[in-house]
Design a protein around this motif. Structure first.
Motif, mmCIF file in Angstrom:
data_model
loop_
_atom_site.group_PDB
_atom_site.id
_atom_site.type_symbol
_atom_site.label_atom_id
_atom_site.label_comp_id
_atom_site.label_asym_id
_atom_site.label_seq_id
_atom_site.Cartn_x
_atom_site.Cartn_y
_atom_site.Cartn_z
ATOM 1 N N ALA B 137 0.835 -1.206 0.000
ATOM 2 C CA ALA B 137 0.000 0.000 0.000
ATOM 3 C C ALA B 137 0.869 1.256 0.000
ATOM 4 N N MET B 138 1.976 1.203 0.725
ATOM 5 C CA MET B 138 2.889 2.349 0.756
ATOM 6 C C MET B 138 3.485 2.565 -0.634
ATOM 7 N N ILE B 139 3.810 1.469 -1.334
ATOM 8 C CA ILE B 139 4.343 1.584 -2.702
ATOM 9 C C ILE B 139 3.322 2.263 -3.605
ATOM 10 N N LEU B 140 2.070 1.783 -3.557
ATOM 11 C CA LEU B 140 1.030 2.361 -4.410
ATOM 12 C C LEU B 140 0.808 3.836 -4.070
ATOM 13 N N LEU B 141 0.805 4.148 -2.771
ATOM 14 C CA LEU B 141 0.567 5.525 -2.336
ATOM 15 C C LEU B 141 1.685 6.456 -2.802
ATOM 16 N N MET B 142 2.937 6.026 -2.590
ATOM 17 C CA MET B 142 4.075 6.855 -2.991
ATOM 18 C C MET B 142 4.086 7.053 -4.511
ATOM 19 N N ALA B 143 3.771 5.969 -5.247
ATOM 20 C CA ALA B 143 3.752 6.066 -6.715
ATOM 21 C C ALA B 143 2.658 7.028 -7.163
ATOM 22 N N ALA B 144 1.491 6.924 -6.541
ATOM 23 C CA ALA B 144 0.382 7.797 -6.915
ATOM 24 C C ALA B 144 0.756 9.261 -6.701
ATOM 25 N N ASN B 145 1.407 9.560 -5.554
ATOM 26 C CA ASN B 145 1.786 10.942 -5.273
ATOM 27 C C ASN B 145 2.742 11.503 -6.309
ATOM 28 N N ALA B 146 3.538 10.632 -6.919
ATOM 29 C CA ALA B 146 4.551 11.108 -7.866
ATOM 30 C C ALA B 146 4.010 11.262 -9.280
ATOM 31 N N MET B 147 2.784 10.779 -9.527
ATOM 32 C CA MET B 147 2.253 10.779 -10.892
ATOM 33 C C MET B 147 2.253 12.156 -11.575
ATOM 34 N N PRO B 148 1.728 13.211 -10.950
ATOM 35 C CA PRO B 148 1.653 14.479 -11.685
ATOM 36 C C PRO B 148 3.005 14.919 -12.237
ATOM 37 N N LEU B 149 4.015 14.956 -11.373
ATOM 38 C CA LEU B 149 5.316 15.450 -11.822
ATOM 39 C C LEU B 149 5.913 14.549 -12.899
ATOM 40 N N SER B 150 5.888 13.226 -12.695
ATOM 41 C CA SER B 150 6.608 12.365 -13.632
ATOM 42 C C SER B 150 5.885 12.261 -14.979
ATOM 43 N N VAL B 151 4.545 12.224 -14.970
ATOM 44 C CA VAL B 151 3.830 12.213 -16.257
ATOM 45 C C VAL B 151 4.112 13.507 -17.010
ATOM 46 N N PHE B 152 4.135 14.618 -16.261
ATOM 47 C CA PHE B 152 4.425 15.911 -16.878
ATOM 48 C C PHE B 152 5.814 15.919 -17.527
ATOM 49 N N LEU B 153 6.821 15.419 -16.816
ATOM 50 C CA LEU B 153 8.183 15.412 -17.352
ATOM 51 C C LEU B 153 8.277 14.515 -18.588
ATOM 52 N N TYR B 154 7.693 13.299 -18.507
ATOM 53 C CA TYR B 154 7.776 12.384 -19.645
ATOM 54 C C TYR B 154 7.055 12.939 -20.870
ATOM 55 N N SER B 155 5.838 13.453 -20.684
ATOM 56 C CA SER B 155 5.085 13.883 -21.864
ATOM 57 C C SER B 155 5.759 15.098 -22.506
ATOM 58 N N SER B 156 6.289 16.024 -21.679
ATOM 59 C CA SER B 156 6.969 17.179 -22.270
ATOM 60 C C SER B 156 8.174 16.735 -23.082
ATOM 61 N N PHE B 157 8.893 15.752 -22.574
ATOM 62 C CA PHE B 157 10.096 15.301 -23.277
ATOM 63 C C PHE B 157 9.743 14.567 -24.566
ATOM 64 N N ILE B 158 8.737 13.693 -24.513
ATOM 65 C CA ILE B 158 8.388 12.906 -25.698
ATOM 66 C C ILE B 158 7.869 13.815 -26.805
ATOM 67 N N ARG B 159 7.207 14.934 -26.426
ATOM 68 C CA ARG B 159 6.768 15.894 -27.440
ATOM 69 C C ARG B 159 7.936 16.451 -28.247
ATOM 70 N N THR B 160 9.106 16.538 -27.630
ATOM 71 C CA THR B 160 10.258 17.103 -28.341
ATOM 72 C C THR B 160 10.947 16.062 -29.229
ATOM 73 N N LEU B 161 10.591 14.779 -29.073
ATOM 74 C CA LEU B 161 11.203 13.745 -29.920
ATOM 75 C C LEU B 161 10.453 13.682 -31.245
ATOM 76 N N PRO B 162 11.170 13.518 -32.386
ATOM 77 C CA PRO B 162 10.478 13.375 -33.664
ATOM 78 C C PRO B 162 9.713 12.058 -33.732
ATOM 79 N N LYS B 163 8.591 12.087 -34.442
ATOM 80 C CA LYS B 163 7.761 10.878 -34.531
ATOM 81 C C LYS B 163 8.465 9.750 -35.274
ATOM 82 N N GLU B 164 9.441 10.104 -36.084
ATOM 83 C CA GLU B 164 10.156 9.078 -36.850
ATOM 84 C C GLU B 164 10.772 8.031 -35.935
ATOM 85 N N VAL B 165 11.005 8.412 -34.670
ATOM 86 C CA VAL B 165 11.581 7.467 -33.723
ATOM 87 C C VAL B 165 10.795 6.159 -33.713
ATOM 88 N N GLU B 166 9.454 6.261 -33.663
ATOM 89 C CA GLU B 166 8.647 5.036 -33.643
ATOM 90 C C GLU B 166 8.275 4.561 -35.042
#
Lengths: 293, 273
Positions: B137-166
């Protein structure tokens, strides 16, 4: 089978679902329940009754809560500008060509690795009245009269908390500023120099305007971080003297131990509003200030 | 003139380095002090090299158990954060439909809410799912708390990658889902480093929630074990410092391993968003 194949081909559309499920269960659901609890006289023992917004009205007549709001805001007002100022100075200093700047950056960041709780204990050891290290040094060199009880006087205790906080997290702001500095193309400085701009005017007209994204991130994270300050106060002053350095988050948790769950939840929601207002005002003010390259 | 200003600069840098090292030195000094010595000797903090503190702290506070708990919770939560938030960031950055936009805006709004304010309702939730004093439960709770920041960082970064990557992988017969795990996931390594450092340290050092949800002695994490030396027995500085130092080692090690990409990850993720 058909639907399964279709689902697996479209799996990429649903990849954000686990994230929002996790966040929904452990954050959004409790948050919405919290609104309900804040409207009751819940105390964790007897059955809660609906009492409307009485908790929120009580808040405005609660002297201790008012002191805590004041402390929390003063702490943020002290921390955020100092963190940004020193973070920027550090970044400007360590951005230049210099032997060993990588190691220096790492060392400057290292205090942020220590838990703020332990950091508070460390500074308590240094600053505690009479038995602290500073007291000892002052006695040794014959300056007993300078031996002030830093943590025992409300104004200086708050200043100590701000300084320790700034000093612990300056590396974090510095790293964001370094990242911002690296994204500024060198040609801009070159062009400015050819046009006869000196170091100072380059700083004002190129560096600072182009650092807006970094400043924005730092100010927002500093506001959020310092308005929800908790650990370091617990270990350094424990909210004292009296309630002079107690922050809102400490008050909220102490009321839980005292079983005032309904009121505590109401104060927590008020704290959320206190945090979100400056963040939005700041984001609104800086929106137009950003310069696109 | 030039050499003077260079010398001045190095003097400032040396000063900065010294004040950043103060807490580490104080911890080391306290950890090596004999248990009986309450007074200082001389003007400077010179330790007595009493290494037994480490052994006593190890036994006295069951620090091995605390480190184990911290390791399980931190590594479990960080692994979950990286998996869940990188795939969410990918979907949000690449496939813009209404649900994804809603998810992203919700997370962004909650980025400003400190987790501490939901403690009361969270406590009854944790109680009803029998999650108090458990790792999962502590793992799930800690992970949930981190979601906003980490999703924000990943999505901003992936936007800067060209689509040709995939795209090339798609031509080779991958779906967008498998293309992410096979190709894009490797390109987001800088953000992964930043996420591991930022969220990992936060979880390793978490006190505000651990103190509520991990109350049993055998479930204690490192910060809880350290704070015990102040509450139960008065201030036992030497054991507190020894415990804190032992608990600090894994955190510093992880930071040093991942820091190479840290600046790059923060820069790409945060500044472009």
């Amino acid at each position: 089978m058909q639907t399964f194949r279709k689902l697996s081909a479209n799996l990429h559309l649903y990849m954000a679902v686990p994230a929002i499920l996790l966040f929904g269960v452990f954050f959004i659901y409790p948050l919405t329940r919290g609104i309900g609890i804040s409207l009751t006289d819940s105390n964790g023992i007897t059955a809660p009754h609906f009492i409307g917004i009485r908790n929120f009205i009580d808040f405005f007549h609660d002297d201790r809560a008012r002191t805590d709001v004041r402390n929390t805001i003063l702490f943020a007002l002290g921390s955020a500008p100092l963190l940004n100022m020193f973070g920027l100075l550090y970044a400007l200093l360590l951005d230049r060509k210099m032997a060993g700047k990588g190691i220096v950056r790492t060392i400057v960041y290292l205090p942020a690795v220590i838990s703020p709780l332990i950091m508070g204990y460390i500074w308590y050891f240094i600053l505690q009245p009479e038995r602290g290290y500073i007291s000892h040094v002052l006695q040794q060199v014959g300056l007993e009269s300078w031996d002030v009880n830093w943590l025992g006087v409300s104004s200086s205790a708050l200043v100590v908390l701000i300084l320790v906080n700034v000093w612990q997290y300056v590396g974090m702001t510095m790293i964001i500023f370094l990242a911002g500095l690296q994204s500024i193309p060198a040609e801009l400085y070159e062009a400015a120099r050819i046009d006869g701009a000196g170091d100072r005017s380059s700083l004002w007209h190129i560096t600072l305007p182009l650092l807006y994204p970094a400043i924005k991130i730092n100010v927002v994270t500093n506001i959020i971080g310092s308005l929800s300050v908790f650990d370091i106060i617990v270990s350094l002053t424990d909210g004292g003297p009296g309630y002079a350095t107690e922050s809102l988050s400490i008050y909220i948790l102490r009321m839980l131990y005292g079983n005032s769950t309904g009121y505590s939840t109401a104060v927590a929601l008020i704290m959320f509003i206190i945090i979100i207002i400056p963040v939005f005002v700041f984001l609104k003010l800086t929106r137009k200030r950003e310069y696109e390259l | 003139m030039k050499t003077v200003s260079t010398a001045f600069k190095y003097a400032i840098v040396a000063f900065i380095v010294l004040i950043a090292l103060i807490p580490f030195y104080v911890l080391l000094y306290l950890a090596l002090n004999a248990p009986s010595s309450h007074s200082f000797r001389g003007l400077f903090l010179v330790p007595e090299f009493h290494f037994a503190n480490f052994a006593e702290a190890w036994k006295g506070s069951k620090i091995d158990k605390s480190i184990f708990n911290s390791l399980v919770i931190t590594s479990g939560a960080v692994a979950l954060i990286v998996l869940v938030s990188s795939s969410a960031g990918y979907s949000i950055a690449r496939f813009r439909h209404k649900a994804n936009a809603l998810i992203f805006n919700t997370l962004l709004l909650c980025l400003t809410i400190p987790a501490i304010i939901i403690t009361v309702p969270l406590y009854s939730l944790m109680k009803s799912i029998h999650g108090i004093n458990t790792h999962w439960a502590m793992i799930l709770l800690m992970a949930a708390n981190a979601m906003p920041l980490s999703v924000f960082l990943y999505s901003s970064f992936i936007r800067t990658l060209p689509k040709e990557v995939e795209e090339s992988a798609i031509i080779d017969g991958c779906t967008y889902f498998t293309a992410f795990w096979r190709i894009t996931f490797h390109f987001v390594r800088p953000v992964t480093s930043a996420v591991v450092i930022l969220t990992g340290l936060g979880i390793w050092n978490n006190y505000g929630q651990a103190v509520f949800f991990l109350q049993k002695q055998e479930m204690r994490t490192v910060p809880l074990a350290v704070s015990m030396f102040f509450q139960t027995y008065g201030a036992e500085w030497n054991k507190m410092a020894a415990t804190a130092l032992i608990g600090l080692l894994p955190a510093v090690a992880v930071f040093l391993v991942f820091q190479k990409y840290f600046i790059k990850g923060i820069m790409a993720g945060a500044l472009k968003g």
